[in-house]
Motif scaffolding. Structure first.
Motif, PDB file in Angstrom:
ATOM      1  N   TYR A 174       0.848  -1.205   0.055  1.00  0.00           N
ATOM      2  CA  TYR A 174       0.056   0.085   0.012  1.00  0.00           C
ATOM      3  C   TYR A 174       0.936   1.262  -0.004  1.00  0.00           C
ATOM      4  CZ  TYR A 174       0.411   1.155   5.076  1.00  0.00           C
ATOM      5  OH  TYR A 174       0.762   1.400   6.096  1.00  0.00           O
ATOM      6  N   ILE A 175       1.997   1.281   0.692  1.00  0.00           N
ATOM      7  CA  ILE A 175       3.113   2.199   0.507  1.00  0.00           C
ATOM      8  C   ILE A 175       3.306   2.409  -1.086  1.00  0.00           C
ATOM      9  CG2 ILE A 175       5.487   3.183   1.035  1.00  0.00           C
ATOM     10  CD1 ILE A 175       3.945   3.431   3.591  1.00  0.00           C
ATOM     11  N   ASN A 176       3.692   1.447  -1.630  1.00  0.00           N
ATOM     12  CA  ASN A 176       4.076   1.630  -3.468  1.00  0.00           C
ATOM     13  C   ASN A 176       2.624   2.139  -3.939  1.00  0.00           C
ATOM     14  OD1 ASN A 176       6.650   0.875  -2.794  1.00  0.00           O
ATOM     15  ND2 ASN A 176       6.117  -1.210  -3.102  1.00  0.00           N
ATOM     16  N   ASP A 177       1.792   1.714  -3.767  1.00  0.00           N
ATOM     17  CA  ASP A 177       0.314   2.180  -4.312  1.00  0.00           C
ATOM     18  C   ASP A 177       0.145   3.509  -4.103  1.00  0.00           C
ATOM     19  OD1 ASP A 177      -0.096  -0.427  -5.177  1.00  0.00           O
ATOM     20  OD2 ASP A 177      -1.583  -1.126  -3.661  1.00  0.00           O
ATOM     21  N   PHE A 178       0.210   3.871  -2.761  1.00  0.00           N
ATOM     22  CA  PHE A 178       0.207   5.414  -2.642  1.00  0.00           C
ATOM     23  C   PHE A 178       1.131   6.203  -3.267  1.00  0.00           C
ATOM     24  CE2 PHE A 178       1.497   9.334  -0.353  1.00  0.00           C
ATOM     25  CZ  PHE A 178       0.389   9.910  -0.150  1.00  0.00           C
ATOM     26  N   TYR A 179       2.535   5.837  -3.468  1.00  0.00           N
ATOM     27  CA  TYR A 179       3.470   6.596  -4.200  1.00  0.00           C
ATOM     28  C   TYR A 179       3.071   6.629  -5.788  1.00  0.00           C
ATOM     29  CZ  TYR A 179       7.875   7.092  -6.544  1.00  0.00           C
ATOM     30  OH  TYR A 179       9.005   7.635  -7.680  1.00  0.00           O
ATOM     31  N   ASP A 180       2.512   5.410  -6.058  1.00  0.00           N
ATOM     32  CA  ASP A 180       2.231   5.468  -7.800  1.00  0.00           C
ATOM     33  C   ASP A 180       1.239   6.258  -8.040  1.00  0.00           C
ATOM     34  OD1 ASP A 180       4.108   3.530  -8.052  1.00  0.00           O
ATOM     35  OD2 ASP A 180       2.738   1.726  -8.034  1.00  0.00           O
ATOM     36  N   GLN A 181       0.060   6.508  -7.133  1.00  0.00           N
ATOM     37  CA  GLN A 181      -1.098   7.112  -7.232  1.00  0.00           C
ATOM     38  C   GLN A 181      -0.673   8.814  -7.251  1.00  0.00           C
ATOM     39  OE1 GLN A 181      -3.990   6.379  -8.433  1.00  0.00           O
ATOM     40  NE2 GLN A 181      -3.073   4.292  -8.432  1.00  0.00           N
ATOM     41  N   ILE A 182       0.110   9.168  -6.583  1.00  0.00           N
ATOM     42  CA  ILE A 182       0.563  10.409  -6.073  1.00  0.00           C
ATOM     43  C   ILE A 182       1.490  10.930  -7.299  1.00  0.00           C
ATOM     44  CG2 ILE A 182       2.144  12.098  -5.054  1.00  0.00           C
ATOM     45  CD1 ILE A 182      -0.618  11.517  -3.678  1.00  0.00           C
ATOM     46  N   SER A 183       2.170   9.910  -7.884  1.00  0.00           N
ATOM     47  CA  SER A 183       3.187  10.223  -9.096  1.00  0.00           C
ATOM     48  C   SER A 183       2.144  10.514 -10.305  1.00  0.00           C
ATOM     49  CB  SER A 183       3.964   9.043  -9.497  1.00  0.00           C
ATOM     50  OG  SER A 183       4.964   8.842  -8.310  1.00  0.00           O
ATOM     51  N   LYS A 184       1.131   9.983 -10.365  1.00  0.00           N
ATOM     52  CA  LYS A 184       0.179  10.081 -11.541  1.00  0.00           C
ATOM     53  C   LYS A 184      -0.687  11.290 -11.417  1.00  0.00           C
ATOM     54  CE  LYS A 184      -0.171   5.143 -12.175  1.00  0.00           C
ATOM     55  NZ  LYS A 184      -1.092   4.007 -12.271  1.00  0.00           N
ATOM     56  N   LEU A 185      -0.445  12.086 -10.363  1.00  0.00           N
ATOM     57  CA  LEU A 185      -1.331  13.544 -10.522  1.00  0.00           C
ATOM     58  C   LEU A 185      -1.069  14.339 -11.421  1.00  0.00           C
ATOM     59  CD1 LEU A 185      -1.589  14.194  -6.517  1.00  0.00           C
ATOM     60  CD2 LEU A 185      -3.337  13.263  -7.975  1.00  0.00           C
ATOM     61  N   ASP A 186      -1.966  15.212 -11.942  1.00  0.00           N
ATOM     62  CA  ASP A 186      -1.837  15.952 -13.027  1.00  0.00           C
ATOM     63  C   ASP A 186      -0.728  16.993 -12.782  1.00  0.00           C
ATOM     64  OD1 ASP A 186      -2.129  18.103 -14.821  1.00  0.00           O
ATOM     65  OD2 ASP A 186      -4.228  17.959 -15.047  1.00  0.00           O
ATOM     66  N   ASN A 187       0.135  17.170 -13.751  1.00  0.00           N
ATOM     67  CA  ASN A 187       1.423  18.214 -13.519  1.00  0.00           C
ATOM     68  C   ASN A 187       0.828  19.437 -13.253  1.00  0.00           C
ATOM     69  OD1 ASN A 187       3.334  15.845 -13.657  1.00  0.00           O
ATOM     70  ND2 ASN A 187       3.205  16.074 -15.993  1.00  0.00           N
ATOM     71  N   THR A 188      -0.503  19.876 -13.586  1.00  0.00           N
ATOM     72  CA  THR A 188      -0.861  21.379 -13.464  1.00  0.00           C
ATOM     73  C   THR A 188      -1.357  21.530 -12.000  1.00  0.00           C
ATOM     74  OG1 THR A 188      -3.070  20.931 -14.201  1.00  0.00           O
ATOM     75  CG2 THR A 188      -1.388  21.442 -15.681  1.00  0.00           C
ATOM     76  N   LEU A 189      -1.448  20.593 -11.348  1.00  0.00           N
ATOM     77  CA  LEU A 189      -1.919  20.375  -9.938  1.00  0.00           C
ATOM     78  C   LEU A 189      -0.810  21.105  -9.116  1.00  0.00           C
ATOM     79  CD1 LEU A 189      -4.379  20.266  -7.789  1.00  0.00           C
ATOM     80  CD2 LEU A 189      -3.417  17.683  -7.610  1.00  0.00           C
ATOM     81  N   GLU A 190      -0.894  21.853  -8.068  1.00  0.00           N
ATOM     82  CA  GLU A 190       0.054  22.438  -7.195  1.00  0.00           C
ATOM     83  C   GLU A 190      -0.237  21.647  -5.803  1.00  0.00           C
ATOM     84  OE1 GLU A 190       0.652  26.713  -6.863  1.00  0.00           O
ATOM     85  OE2 GLU A 190       0.690  27.003  -9.036  1.00  0.00           O
ATOM     86  N   TYR A 191       0.382  20.861  -5.419  1.00  0.00           N
ATOM     87  CA  TYR A 191       0.236  20.297  -4.244  1.00  0.00           C
ATOM     88  C   TYR A 191       1.260  19.704  -3.440  1.00  0.00           C
ATOM     89  CZ  TYR A 191       1.778  16.027  -6.525  1.00  0.00           C
ATOM     90  OH  TYR A 191       2.540  15.006  -7.175  1.00  0.00           O
TER      91      TYR A 191
END
Length: 292
Positions: A174-191
């Motif tokens: 689940y650590i890796n799953d979270f990392y993968d999902q965060i990595s896929k966020l839209d590049n235009t999103l400031e977070y």
């Protein structure tokens, strides 16, 4: 009742009285960060002094057959035991269940924080008063002043991991799953990812997991910060979760706080207590998707 705090967690405890610990009073504030050492001292205090009632408050305290400091408490004679806002089970084996039942036979009052635990304890036909209540973390909404939500231009995404007992591979999955999902966020999103470490116990806490995800995020150039509970305290942690735009948590108390502060959250259901909480708030099978 005459109440005295003898087990403070934070460093702002200089005005509290440790005299009840006798010769140990000078070392108590320093040992307090080590949970087991403190619990042993509290047990010694209870065994050596006139104590009529012992309360176990909150948590998954009744599921194992391994030795714990609570077993020492049960050596106290002529004493009433009570449990408040706890879970009972699930068990790894029949031996563990038998041990828990034998201990619960000494209790006068048991309030359970989830329906499955309540039904389980009711089936034991104990003499105790058995109540379906809720988690003690819910008291925060009564004790802590509500603050308005921040309108963050920079979106704050929270993450609180914890170890899944005996399942290291599942934990890192689940650590890796979270990392993968965060990595896929839209590049235009400031977070910014706020890694909130809710358990700093040196033997079974979450520090190594938090540091692992921090390392992975930083290596990818993702803006993140690791924040420790000990630097915030209860009040600060409550407000930190309140200020998040979305919160991924494996820690149940993180999810409870998010729910009470109306922070959108996703709770990873690694234990029946998590599923029971989601059922209690009407969100079973309906963990929300991230939507900014």
């Amino acid at each position: 009742y005459n109440c005295k705090i003898i087990s403070p967690r934070q460093n702002n405890d200089l005005n509290l009285d440790y005299s009840c610990f006798g010769v140990f009073k000078h070392g108590y504030p320093y040992l307090n960060k080590y949970g087991t050492a403190v619990r042993v001292m509290n047990v010694l205090y209870a065994l050596q002094n006139k104590v009529d009632n012992i309360f176990f408050a909150g948590g998954s305290l009744y599921s194992s057959d391994s030795f714990s400091t609570a077993d020492l408490m049960y050596k106290k004679k002529n004493c009433n035991f009570h449990a408040m806002g706890v879970s009972v089970g699930p068990y790894k084996n029949g031996t563990a269940e038998k041990k828990v039942i034998d201990n619960l036979k000494r209790y006068s009052y048991i309030s359970l924080r989830d329906k499955k635990s309540y039904e389980r304890v009711k089936s034991y036909n104990l003499d105790a008063k058995i109540v379906l209540a809720s988690d003690l973390a819910g008291l925060g909404v009564e004790l802590i002043e509500k603050k308005p939500k921040k309108n963050n231009t920079l979106k704050h995404i929270g993450f609180s991991p914890c170890w899944i007992d005996g399942e290291k591979e599942k934990t890192f999955q689940y650590i890796n799953d979270f990392y993968d999902q965060i990595s896929k966020l839209d590049n235009t999103l400031e977070y910014k990812v706020i890694i909130l470490c809710l358990n700093e116990n040196p033997s079974n806490g979450d520090i190594s997991l938090c540091q692992e995800i921090e390392k992975k995020l930083l290596a990818r150039g993702i803006n993140c910060a690791l924040v420790y509970y000990s630097s915030l305290g209860v009040l600060g942690t409550w407000y930190a979760i309140n200020d998040l735009d979305f919160y991924f948590t494996v820690r149940l108390h993180g999810a409870i706080t998010a729910y009470l502060t109306e922070t959108p959250f996703y709770l990873y259901e690694y234990h029946e207590k998590c599923t029971e909480f989601l059922r209690f708030i009407g969100k079973e099978g309906n963990n929300p998707e991230v939507n900014f």
